[in-house]
Design an enzyme around this catalytic site. Structure first.
Site, mmCIF file in Angstrom:
data_model
loop_
_atom_site.group_PDB
_atom_site.id
_atom_site.type_symbol
_atom_site.label_atom_id
_atom_site.label_comp_id
_atom_site.label_asym_id
_atom_site.label_seq_id
_atom_site.Cartn_x
_atom_site.Cartn_y
_atom_site.Cartn_z
ATOM 1 N N HIS A 603 14.961 3.332 0.258
ATOM 2 C CA HIS A 603 15.108 2.667 1.172
ATOM 3 C C HIS A 603 15.784 1.226 0.558
ATOM 4 O O HIS A 603 15.541 1.119 -0.690
ATOM 5 C CB HIS A 603 14.044 1.934 2.187
ATOM 6 C CG HIS A 603 13.368 1.321 1.569
ATOM 7 N ND1 HIS A 603 12.617 -0.085 2.138
ATOM 8 C CD2 HIS A 603 12.699 0.924 0.374
ATOM 9 C CE1 HIS A 603 11.921 -0.664 1.638
ATOM 10 N NE2 HIS A 603 11.797 -0.094 0.343
ATOM 11 N N CYS A 657 12.812 -4.871 -2.095
ATOM 12 C CA CYS A 657 11.541 -4.232 -2.287
ATOM 13 C C CYS A 657 11.321 -4.031 -3.705
ATOM 14 O O CYS A 657 12.340 -3.935 -4.388
ATOM 15 C CB CYS A 657 11.479 -3.097 -1.358
ATOM 16 S SG CYS A 657 10.011 -2.157 -1.497
ATOM 17 N N GLN A 675 4.769 1.040 8.036
ATOM 18 C CA GLN A 675 4.792 0.569 9.166
ATOM 19 C C GLN A 675 5.378 1.761 10.300
ATOM 20 O O GLN A 675 6.188 2.461 10.031
ATOM 21 C CB GLN A 675 5.618 -0.694 9.291
ATOM 22 C CG GLN A 675 4.950 -1.815 8.361
ATOM 23 C CD GLN A 675 5.896 -2.971 8.172
ATOM 24 O OE1 GLN A 675 6.009 -3.432 9.473
ATOM 25 N NE2 GLN A 675 5.930 -3.374 7.072
ATOM 26 N N SER A 698 8.660 -6.213 7.406
ATOM 27 C CA SER A 698 8.903 -6.649 6.171
ATOM 28 C C SER A 698 10.550 -7.201 6.391
ATOM 29 O O SER A 698 10.763 -7.938 5.479
ATOM 30 C CB SER A 698 8.986 -5.650 5.202
ATOM 31 O OG SER A 698 7.513 -5.083 5.290
ATOM 32 N N HIS A 701 15.912 -2.614 6.985
ATOM 33 C CA HIS A 701 15.937 -1.428 6.174
ATOM 34 C C HIS A 701 17.278 -0.460 6.618
ATOM 35 O O HIS A 701 17.518 -0.378 7.494
ATOM 36 C CB HIS A 701 14.733 -0.607 6.075
ATOM 37 C CG HIS A 701 13.530 -1.428 5.981
ATOM 38 N ND1 HIS A 701 12.688 -1.389 4.987
ATOM 39 C CD2 HIS A 701 12.730 -1.967 7.095
ATOM 40 C CE1 HIS A 701 11.600 -2.017 5.428
ATOM 41 N NE2 HIS A 701 11.637 -2.320 6.547
#
Length: 707
Positions: A603, A657, A675, A698, A701
């Site tokens: 990702h 990330c 998640q 977060s 993505h």
């Protein structure tokens, strides 16, 4: 020049749909893209069989059977031609062919038309690539049960006849198949073609860009020229579109007696207002053209954001690759006429309709459900059969709406005073919000008719699913007691992860109750499946997913090894669980998932000021807005799709990330470890497919599923 014909004989449209699906599959695999190969998709009667079939290199026939063994309407002229006695016995000696029959085994002459066709082609010298395939609508998955396996065998044989060019990539599954038609709207005031009215939405534009990376397409300028030419030659097109005449019913008289079971009518039309009448021959059949109601047409227009008074011209898109563009629409055509006279907006949609919709669904759950409707498993009907012996215990495991068939089972067993035990396992998010049929189940428990075991995943801090409830001591003992008494287990519900997780729980129960090894417990469950004592709605999909990362045994080493189907690699140890997903992970507990239900993905994450942790390895304090993060993700996605940069290259430099250091790779993970939006999006992807933007706590993505 190699010529390949894909021909169908269809009565209700099913054979045509299957043939078109085969053509799309061929285009995805980039077959028939060679300059020396042509593909024609047509009904058998539309095809120029007299001149072209003897010269064809290969022909694939999809043939339905209608009535008591009759040929469908769209292959009758073709069949009469093949049955001519004057045809030489070797007139089709150059042709290699395959026949797929679509039938229903409840009829005596099952797939009779396909069998006749295959036999006659052989008599005329044609060489079969495969034995005739006889698909049965009575199978659990309908004709797909045969079609999938048949295509797997057919494509390598076709590729030997018409090899695809070297260094040509297979079209990824996330690329929307192209449309045969392009439309250009007319300006309301000038009544002239106005390409500016065709500005696609952002999702549609992305799909067009993807298509043009893989398919030969007509340019916008070429489509405009086609539309301009179409407007200049409207007379014949509009005659075709009009087709018939409007008449008045003058008489509607019943011919059969009033008490007779059949109501046969004589209907007389007044044609005096029509001059001249269309040409006809005595004995011709009259067809009536149905119309949709104005209310339904307006409803569809409102849903689509169209104006009923807008007009457009439809022309070939240049992306059909063998599929003829046939349009009976007038030029120009109004949206009102399109929705009232030409589109069957009240019909039951075919599978491909749901597949196309799934490409435009912005909600991951909606896209997931649309893809299920379009899948083989989504066509499943009546796969579970209630045990006939009323004394047999039954264990019903149905989270969410999967409980629906079990309500029928329980109602039947209770109404017939069946003495066998009824164990029901139900799960949902919370007891207050979606405990389906709560009062009914509780009253049956009070009456001693069922034993109820519930699991509500969000009623406590830790997620608690139905498979967890099964492993509790009382539930585990009840399940094993039912099995020991010859009971049957039924699993119904989500076509995603639930069946595998429930089966894994059953394996643990067998191990705990008997002391057997996991391998012996799995063999026991497999035997239950073979004798229909373990029935899973969607079992075929469950088995396919289980094989994706399943354990086998080495005959030489006498130990288990793991074989991963997408990568075609074997290994002694189970794949390592994710260690890079610091921002996405909800839990590091590997027991939340079995290896059979894991996926692997990479990702790219763009955080924003409202992210759970608005900092990253490269930026201490992230101040960008959510919309700015989305714009960045969309830009990176476009670069990947257009092959300007690779996914890994962007991830290493841009992703917020810590997985950036490994090119965005998160390793393997299973349900409950990420998640929920991230997990749903990943499991909904096919291997090699790139997601649309995904939103979590977060940030934003894009996800690439890799295994």
């Amino acid at each position: 020049m190699q010529h390949v014909a894909l021909l169908y004989g269809s009565q209700t449209g099913t054979a045509q749909e299957v043939a078109e699906r085969i053509a799309r599959d061929a285009r995805r695999q980039r077959l028939f893209t060679n300059a020396t190969t042509t593909l024609t998709l047509a009904s058998m009667d539309e095809y120029d069989f007299i001149h072209r079939l003897p010269e064809a290199s290969c022909a694939v026939f999809v043939c339905a059977t209608t009535g008591q063994g009759a040929n469908p309407d769209s292959m009758r002229r073709f069949w009469r031609f093949l049955c001519r006695r004057a045809l030489p016995a070797d007139c089709l000696a150059r042709l290699r062919f395959a026949v797929l029959g679509l039938g229903d085994s409840s009829y005596v002459k099952f797939n009779f038309a396909a069998k006749k066709l295959h036999r006659r082609l052989v008599q005329l010298g044609a060489q079969p690539l495969l034995d005739v395939a006889l698909a049965d609508d009575q199978d659990a998955y309908g004709v797909d049960s045969t079609l999938e396996q048949w295509l797997t065998s057919l494509w390598p044989l076709i590729e030997k006849i018409a090899p695809k060019p070297p260094n040509v990539d297979v079209v990824p599954p996330f690329v929307l198949p192209p449309s045969r038609a392009a439309t250009i709207f007319l300006n309301r005031e000038t009544r002239q073609l106005d390409p500016s009215l065709n500005s696609p939405s952002a999702p549609a534009l992305l799909h067009l860009q993807q298509q043009r990376s893989y398919y030969e397409t007509a340019s916008d300028e070429a489509i405009l020229r086609l539309a301009e030419h179409a407007l200049q030659t409207t007379d014949r097109a509009n005659e075709r579109a009009a087709g018939g005449i409007s008449v008045t019913v003058r008489e509607n008289a019943r011919l059969t007696a009033a008490g007779h079971f059949q109501d046969v009518r004589s209907i007389v039309f007044d044609t005096q207002e029509q001059s001249p009448l269309p040409d006809y021959t005595p004995g011709d059949v009259l067809y009536l053209q149905p119309h949709n109601t104005p209310e339904n047409a307006e409803l569809v227009a409102d849903m689509m954001g169209w104006s009923l008074d807008d007009t457009f011209v439809a022309v070939p898109s240049g992306m059909d690759h063998g599929s003829p563009f046939i349009s009976n629409l007038p030029r120009p055509c109004s949206v009102r006429d399109l929705l009232t006279k030409y589109l069957d907006i009240a019909s039951v949609p075919r599978r491909y309709f749901f597949e196309v919709l799934s490409y435009f669904a912005m909600d991951i759950r909606e896209r997931d459900k649309l893809r299920e409707f379009a899948s083989m498993e989504g066509q499943l009907r009546g796969a579970m059969t209630l045990q006939e012996d009323p004394r047999t215990p039954i264990v019903m495991i149905g989270p969410g709406t999967g409980v629906a068939p079990f309500r029928s089972f329980v109602t039947h067993r209770v109404s017939t005073n069946a003495p066998g035990r009824n164990l029901l396992f139900f799960g949902s998010r919370n007891s207050a919000g979606d405990f389906l049929y709560r009062d009914e189940w509780q009253s049956l428990v009070a009456a001693g008719k069922i034993e109820l075991f519930t699991a509500f995943s969000r009623d406590q801090d830790a997620k608690y699913y139905v498979q967890h409830r099964m492993l509790e001591e009382d539930a585990s003992a009840a399940i094993w007691s039912a099995l020991s008494d010859g009971g049957v287990i039924y699993i119904s519900g989500s076509a995603q992860q639930m069946p595998q997780d429930v089966r894994a729980a059953l394996q643990q129960i067998v191990v705990a109750q008997t002391g057997q090894s996991e391998a012996d417990a799995e063999a026991y469950l497999a035997q239950l499946e073979r004798v229909n004592r373990l029935q899973i709605q969607g079992a075929r999909q469950t088995s396919r997913i289980a094989r994706r990362l399943g354990d086998s045994h080495s005959a030489t080493k006498k130990r288990a090894y793991y074989f991963h189907v997408p990568t075609q690699k074997s290994q002694w140890e189970p794949p390592a669980l994710n260690s890079n997903a610091e921002d996405e992970s909800e839990s590091n507990d590997a027991s939340n998932s079995s290896t059979m239900s894991q996926v692997r993905a990479s990702h790219i994450l763009a955080k924003h000021k409202d992210s759970r942790r608005p900092s990253s390895w490269k930026t201490q304090n992230i101040t960008r807005t959510r919309d700015e993060a989305l714009a960045m993700i969309q830009q990176w996605r476009a670069q990947i799709v257009n092959k300007e940069k690779t996914f890994a290259d962007i991830a290493k430099v841009e992703s917020d990330c810590s997985s950036a250091k490994s090119g965005g790779d998160l390793g393997f993970f299973g349900p409950g470890q990420m998640q929920a939006p991230f997990e749903h999006a990943t499991f909904a992807l096919q291997v090699g497919e790139l997601s649309e933007p995904v939103f979590t706590d977060s940030g934003v993505h894009i996800i690439l599923r890799t295994a």
